[in-house]
Write a protein that holds these residues in place. Structure first.
Motif, PDB file in Angstrom:
ATOM      1  N   GLU A  50       0.860  -1.186   0.000  1.00 45.58           N
ATOM      2  CA  GLU A  50       0.000   0.000   0.000  1.00 45.58           C
ATOM      3  C   GLU A  50       0.891   1.228   0.000  1.00 45.58           C
ATOM      4  OE1 GLU A  50      -3.114   0.270   2.959  1.00 45.58           O
ATOM      5  OE2 GLU A  50      -3.131  -1.908   3.160  1.00 45.58           O
ATOM      6  N   LYS A  63       3.420   0.670   3.036  1.00 44.20           N
ATOM      7  CA  LYS A  63       3.339  -0.611   3.747  1.00 44.20           C
ATOM      8  C   LYS A  63       4.020  -1.612   2.831  1.00 44.20           C
ATOM      9  CE  LYS A  63      -0.049  -3.949   5.478  1.00 44.20           C
ATOM     10  NZ  LYS A  63      -1.501  -4.215   5.578  1.00 44.20           N
ATOM     11  N   THR A  92       0.872  -8.353  14.676  1.00 42.65           N
ATOM     12  CA  THR A  92      -0.333  -7.661  14.213  1.00 42.65           C
ATOM     13  C   THR A  92      -1.493  -8.040  15.120  1.00 42.65           C
ATOM     14  OG1 THR A  92       0.472  -7.667  11.954  1.00 42.65           O
ATOM     15  CG2 THR A  92      -1.891  -7.349  12.248  1.00 42.65           C
ATOM     16  N   GLU A  95      -5.807  -7.790  11.845  1.00 37.45           N
ATOM     17  CA  GLU A  95      -5.490  -7.906  10.419  1.00 37.45           C
ATOM     18  C   GLU A  95      -6.352  -6.925   9.628  1.00 37.45           C
ATOM     19  OE1 GLU A  95      -3.244  -9.607   8.730  1.00 37.45           O
ATOM     20  OE2 GLU A  95      -2.458 -10.780  10.411  1.00 37.45           O
ATOM     21  N   ASN A  96      -5.918  -6.616   8.427  1.00 37.40           N
ATOM     22  CA  ASN A  96      -6.695  -5.746   7.554  1.00 37.40           C
ATOM     23  C   ASN A  96      -8.051  -6.407   7.305  1.00 37.40           C
ATOM     24  OD1 ASN A  96      -7.864  -4.262   5.524  1.00 37.40           O
ATOM     25  ND2 ASN A  96      -6.042  -4.164   4.282  1.00 37.40           N
ATOM     26  N   ARG A  97      -9.094  -5.759   7.763  1.00 38.11           N
ATOM     27  CA  ARG A  97     -10.433  -6.339   7.619  1.00 38.11           C
ATOM     28  C   ARG A  97     -11.305  -5.554   6.673  1.00 38.11           C
ATOM     29  NH1 ARG A  97     -11.597  -5.428  13.888  1.00 38.11           N
ATOM     30  NH2 ARG A  97     -11.365  -3.193  13.946  1.00 38.11           N
TER      31      ARG A  97
END
Length: 102
Positions: A50, A63, A92, A95-97
């Motif tokens: 990202e 990222k 982490t 997490e990316n949700r």
């Protein structure tokens, strides 16, 4: 109506299985005149997960998911554009949700 809300479906892979044992965030300071050179470089780099333009002391927040050697090499390349600051992730918590519609 929900038209336009979904932007796609994605597979999720385990970066560790691909040899990427580090997740890191790199802040990069660039001038506005550098954007035409820096943005294509960042878009083309496979370890950049990202990239956001941000406020504050730095211009760009990246990222990345590299190996340690790739991280060292990548930071060296970024430093040709400007000052960097790197944070390596130990663990982490969430997490990316994504965004969950209500």
């Amino acid at each position: 109506e929900a038209e336009g809300i979904l932007t796609g479906f994605h597979a999720s892979v385990d970066p560790i299985q691909l040899g990427y044992h580090i997740k890191a965030y790199i802040s990069l300071e660039i001038s506005p005149a550098q954007k035409p050179e820096v943005y294509p470089f960042l878009r083309a780099h496979p370890n950049v997960l990202e990239c956001d333009c941000v406020t504050g002391n730095y211009s760009v927040l990246l990222k990345v998911a590299p190996s340690t050697m790739e991280l060292d090499e990548f930071i060296g390349k970024l430093q040709h554009f400007g000052k960097t600051s790197t944070m390596i992730v130990f663990s982490t918590i969430v997490e990316n949700r994504g965004v969950v519609p209500e």
